[in-house]
Design a protein around this motif. Structure first.
Motif, PDB file in Angstrom:
ATOM      1  N   LEU A 286      39.242  -5.538 -44.216  1.00 13.78           N
ATOM      2  CA  LEU A 286      40.361  -5.060 -45.020  1.00 13.78           C
ATOM      3  C   LEU A 286      41.301  -4.220 -44.168  1.00 13.78           C
ATOM      4  CD1 LEU A 286      41.690  -4.879 -47.802  1.00 13.78           C
ATOM      5  CD2 LEU A 286      40.218  -2.912 -48.303  1.00 13.78           C
ATOM      6  N   GLU A 287      40.739  -3.461 -43.235  1.00 15.54           N
ATOM      7  CA  GLU A 287      41.557  -2.613 -42.363  1.00 15.54           C
ATOM      8  C   GLU A 287      42.443  -3.475 -41.461  1.00 15.54           C
ATOM      9  OE1 GLU A 287      38.355  -0.527 -44.119  1.00 15.54           O
ATOM     10  OE2 GLU A 287      38.242  -2.294 -42.819  1.00 15.54           O
ATOM     11  N   ASP A 288      41.876  -4.549 -40.900  1.00 14.21           N
ATOM     12  CA  ASP A 288      42.679  -5.449 -40.065  1.00 14.21           C
ATOM     13  C   ASP A 288      43.741  -6.149 -40.895  1.00 14.21           C
ATOM     14  OD1 ASP A 288      41.152  -4.725 -37.911  1.00 14.21           O
ATOM     15  OD2 ASP A 288      40.014  -6.607 -37.804  1.00 14.21           O
ATOM     16  N   PHE A 289      43.374  -6.554 -42.100  1.00  9.67           N
ATOM     17  CA  PHE A 289      44.345  -7.201 -42.984  1.00  9.67           C
ATOM     18  C   PHE A 289      45.520  -6.274 -43.269  1.00  9.67           C
ATOM     19  CE2 PHE A 289      45.745  -7.445 -47.461  1.00  9.67           C
ATOM     20  CZ  PHE A 289      46.477  -8.621 -47.380  1.00  9.67           C
ATOM     21  N   GLN A 290      45.219  -5.013 -43.559  1.00 11.49           N
ATOM     22  CA  GLN A 290      46.295  -4.052 -43.826  1.00 11.49           C
ATOM     23  C   GLN A 290      47.139  -3.792 -42.589  1.00 11.49           C
ATOM     24  OE1 GLN A 290      43.759  -0.948 -45.433  1.00 11.49           O
ATOM     25  NE2 GLN A 290      44.249  -1.534 -47.543  1.00 11.49           N
ATOM     26  N   GLY A 291      46.563  -4.092 -41.410  1.00 14.58           N
ATOM     27  CA  GLY A 291      47.317  -3.972 -40.162  1.00 14.58           C
ATOM     28  C   GLY A 291      48.022  -5.255 -39.761  1.00 14.58           C
ATOM     29  N   GLY A 292      47.904  -6.303 -40.601  1.00 13.41           N
ATOM     30  CA  GLY A 292      48.644  -7.543 -40.345  1.00 13.41           C
ATOM     31  C   GLY A 292      47.822  -8.699 -39.824  1.00 13.41           C
ATOM     32  N   GLU A 293      46.481  -8.531 -39.755  1.00 16.67           N
ATOM     33  CA  GLU A 293      45.634  -9.599 -39.235  1.00 16.67           C
ATOM     34  C   GLU A 293      44.605 -10.012 -40.285  1.00 16.67           C
ATOM     35  OE1 GLU A 293      43.720 -10.168 -34.961  1.00 16.67           O
ATOM     36  OE2 GLU A 293      42.474  -8.810 -36.159  1.00 16.67           O
ATOM     37  N   PHE A 294      44.483 -11.319 -40.509  1.00 13.35           N
ATOM     38  CA  PHE A 294      43.538 -11.835 -41.506  1.00 13.35           C
ATOM     39  C   PHE A 294      42.674 -12.902 -40.857  1.00 13.35           C
ATOM     40  CE2 PHE A 294      42.602 -14.872 -45.058  1.00 13.35           C
ATOM     41  CZ  PHE A 294      41.770 -14.030 -45.788  1.00 13.35           C
ATOM     42  N   LYS A 295      41.378 -12.598 -40.702  1.00 15.56           N
ATOM     43  CA  LYS A 295      40.447 -13.532 -40.072  1.00 15.56           C
ATOM     44  C   LYS A 295      39.156 -13.598 -40.886  1.00 15.56           C
ATOM     45  CE  LYS A 295      41.966 -13.213 -35.235  1.00 15.56           C
ATOM     46  NZ  LYS A 295      41.543 -12.904 -33.843  1.00 15.56           N
ATOM     47  N   PRO A 296      39.107 -14.459 -41.903  1.00 18.92           N
ATOM     48  CA  PRO A 296      37.868 -14.598 -42.675  1.00 18.92           C
ATOM     49  C   PRO A 296      36.788 -15.279 -41.843  1.00 18.92           C
ATOM     50  CG  PRO A 296      39.466 -16.258 -43.339  1.00 18.92           C
ATOM     51  CD  PRO A 296      40.180 -15.350 -42.385  1.00 18.92           C
ATOM     52  N   ARG A 297      35.550 -14.816 -42.011  1.00 15.95           N
ATOM     53  CA  ARG A 297      34.415 -15.397 -41.302  1.00 15.95           C
ATOM     54  C   ARG A 297      33.271 -15.598 -42.297  1.00 15.95           C
ATOM     55  NH1 ARG A 297      36.412 -11.268 -38.050  1.00 15.95           N
ATOM     56  NH2 ARG A 297      37.203 -11.892 -35.997  1.00 15.95           N
ATOM     57  N   PRO A 298      32.739 -16.842 -42.428  1.00 13.92           N
ATOM     58  CA  PRO A 298      33.216 -18.088 -41.809  1.00 13.92           C
ATOM     59  C   PRO A 298      34.618 -18.459 -42.312  1.00 13.92           C
ATOM     60  CG  PRO A 298      31.012 -18.353 -42.746  1.00 13.92           C
ATOM     61  CD  PRO A 298      31.544 -17.070 -43.262  1.00 13.92           C
ATOM     62  N   LYS A 299      35.271 -19.344 -41.562  1.00 11.21           N
ATOM     63  CA  LYS A 299      36.590 -19.803 -41.960  1.00 11.21           C
ATOM     64  C   LYS A 299      36.502 -20.615 -43.253  1.00 11.21           C
ATOM     65  CE  LYS A 299      38.541 -20.061 -37.278  1.00 11.21           C
ATOM     66  NZ  LYS A 299      39.140 -20.959 -36.263  1.00 11.21           N
ATOM     67  N   PHE A 300      37.621 -20.690 -43.942  1.00 12.60           N
ATOM     68  CA  PHE A 300      37.680 -21.484 -45.168  1.00 12.60           C
ATOM     69  C   PHE A 300      37.715 -22.974 -44.841  1.00 12.60           C
ATOM     70  CE2 PHE A 300      40.476 -17.769 -46.766  1.00 12.60           C
ATOM     71  CZ  PHE A 300      39.353 -16.993 -46.998  1.00 12.60           C
ATOM     72  N   ASP A 301      37.123 -23.776 -45.738  1.00 10.96           N
ATOM     73  CA  ASP A 301      37.308 -25.214 -45.641  1.00 10.96           C
ATOM     74  C   ASP A 301      38.704 -25.563 -46.149  1.00 10.96           C
ATOM     75  OD1 ASP A 301      34.720 -25.513 -44.732  1.00 10.96           O
ATOM     76  OD2 ASP A 301      33.894 -25.853 -46.744  1.00 10.96           O
ATOM     77  N   GLU A 302      39.232 -26.672 -45.707  1.00 10.22           N
ATOM     78  CA  GLU A 302      40.580 -27.091 -46.110  1.00 10.22           C
ATOM     79  C   GLU A 302      40.643 -27.280 -47.623  1.00 10.22           C
ATOM     80  OE1 GLU A 302      44.525 -27.698 -45.528  1.00 10.22           O
ATOM     81  OE2 GLU A 302      43.043 -27.164 -43.984  1.00 10.22           O
ATOM     82  N   ALA A 303      41.647 -26.651 -48.245  1.00  4.51           N
ATOM     83  CA  ALA A 303      41.908 -26.754 -49.686  1.00  4.51           C
ATOM     84  C   ALA A 303      40.798 -26.150 -50.540  1.00  4.51           C
ATOM     85  CB  ALA A 303      42.165 -28.197 -50.101  1.00  4.51           C
ATOM     86  N   GLU A 304      39.949 -25.325 -49.958  1.00  2.77           N
ATOM     87  CA  GLU A 304      38.864 -24.682 -50.693  1.00  2.77           C
ATOM     88  C   GLU A 304      39.423 -23.583 -51.604  1.00  2.77           C
ATOM     89  OE1 GLU A 304      34.441 -23.216 -49.426  1.00  2.77           O
ATOM     90  OE2 GLU A 304      36.107 -22.579 -48.148  1.00  2.77           O
ATOM     91  N   VAL A 305      38.885 -23.489 -52.825  1.00  2.00           N
ATOM     92  CA  VAL A 305      39.287 -22.429 -53.747  1.00  2.00           C
ATOM     93  C   VAL A 305      38.513 -21.163 -53.404  1.00  2.00           C
ATOM     94  CG1 VAL A 305      39.376 -21.697 -56.156  1.00  2.00           C
ATOM     95  CG2 VAL A 305      39.843 -24.081 -55.557  1.00  2.00           C
ATOM     96  N   VAL A 306      39.230 -20.048 -53.269  1.00  2.00           N
ATOM     97  CA  VAL A 306      38.619 -18.784 -52.838  1.00  2.00           C
ATOM     98  C   VAL A 306      38.905 -17.695 -53.870  1.00  2.00           C
ATOM     99  CG1 VAL A 306      38.608 -16.977 -51.078  1.00  2.00           C
ATOM    100  CG2 VAL A 306      38.766 -19.386 -50.400  1.00  2.00           C
TER     101      VAL A 306
END
Length: 261
Positions: free
Chosen positions: A38-58
């Motif tokens: 959340l801290e990185d996201f608020q700083g402008g970076e978003f890196k979910p781990r594991p990555k999302f599958d294409e067109a996956e609902v989150v």
């Protein structure tokens, strides 16, 4: 379908401690889960781990976000190839009281919405209620002072305290007509894709009616008994940022898994 949780600020491989029990229960129920900083996201970076599958609902499950931050998170999910379960418009609909009030007006205390800088003496003279429950569009004051006011001076005091303790007024001010309620009768329900759920498997008719009236894929419903024994709607919230309250983590995860999330 995937759940997105904030990670521990000091260990990106672990969920935030607040959500660890729920995360573990979700994994045990066979639900796909990712973590992000959340801290990185608020700083402008978003890196979910594991990555999302294409067109996956989150579906996000984490700390409460204001409308701007949730709009950015929703956009970041889309940029990462996913589809948010709740879009920004739907989030605001349940996160801000004015978004759901009109469709639920018959089940909840009478409310007016005003700017924080209005003359409360003039406004309250129009209402002439015996007492007032004061909050911003999202939350009430949670200190020992409470959120009940009897006059304009106390309303002004409460608005100042909300701003002091929360850092800002989100949206505007809600002045709600005070109703006598039975203590220790509050209950939280969740509505997921139109189906209401209770922590013990039971759902009252009022919650079913609210589930049918509110246009959002995932939200919480808080009810309480009035002094004369009628069930009343106290609050709606976006389901992604509503805590479980009395829900065991296993029951909550089972609801998500059974719904196909």
């Amino acid at each position: 379908m995937r759940l997105l949780y904030p990670c521990d600020p000091f260990n990106s491989k672990l969920p935030d401690e607040e959500y660890r029990e729920e995360f573990d229960a979700a994994i045990a129920s066979g639900l796909a889960c990712s973590l992000f900083s959340l801290e990185d996201f608020q700083g402008g970076e978003f890196k979910p781990r594991p990555k999302f599958d294409e067109a996956e609902v989150v579906a996000y499950r984490g700390w409460m976000l204001d409308i701007d931050d949730y709009s950015r998170l929703s956009a970041a999910m889309i940029d990462a190839g996913a589809k948010p379960l709740v879009n920004a418009v739907e989030y605001q609909r349940c996160h801000h009281l004015p978004g759901w009030y009109q469709v639920c007006v018959e089940w909840t205390p009478e409310t007016v919405f005003v700017d924080q800088d209005i003359n409360f003496t003039i406004e309250l003279a129009k209402l002439n209620w015996p007492a007032y429950f004061v909050k911003d569009y999202v939350k009430s004051l949670t200190t020992s002072r409470g959120s009940i006011a009897k006059n304009a001076e106390e309303v002004t005091e409460l608005v100042a305290l909300i701003k002091q303790y929360r850092g800002k007024i989100e949206g505007g001010i809600c002045i709600r007509r005070f109703e006598s309620l039975q203590p220790d009768t509050e209950e939280r329900y969740f509505v997921l894709r139109g189906t209401p759920y209770g922590r013990d498997g039971t759902v009252p008719d009022l919650v079913r009616r609210i589930a049918a009236a509110v246009d959002s894929p995932f939200f919480s419903v808080d009810t309480v008994l009035s002094a004369d024994g009628h069930l009343r709607l106290i609050e709606l919230g976006d389901g992604q940022v509503s805590d479980r309250k009395l829900w065991p983590a296993e029951n909550f995860a089972r609801m998500l898994a059974q719904s196909g999330i």
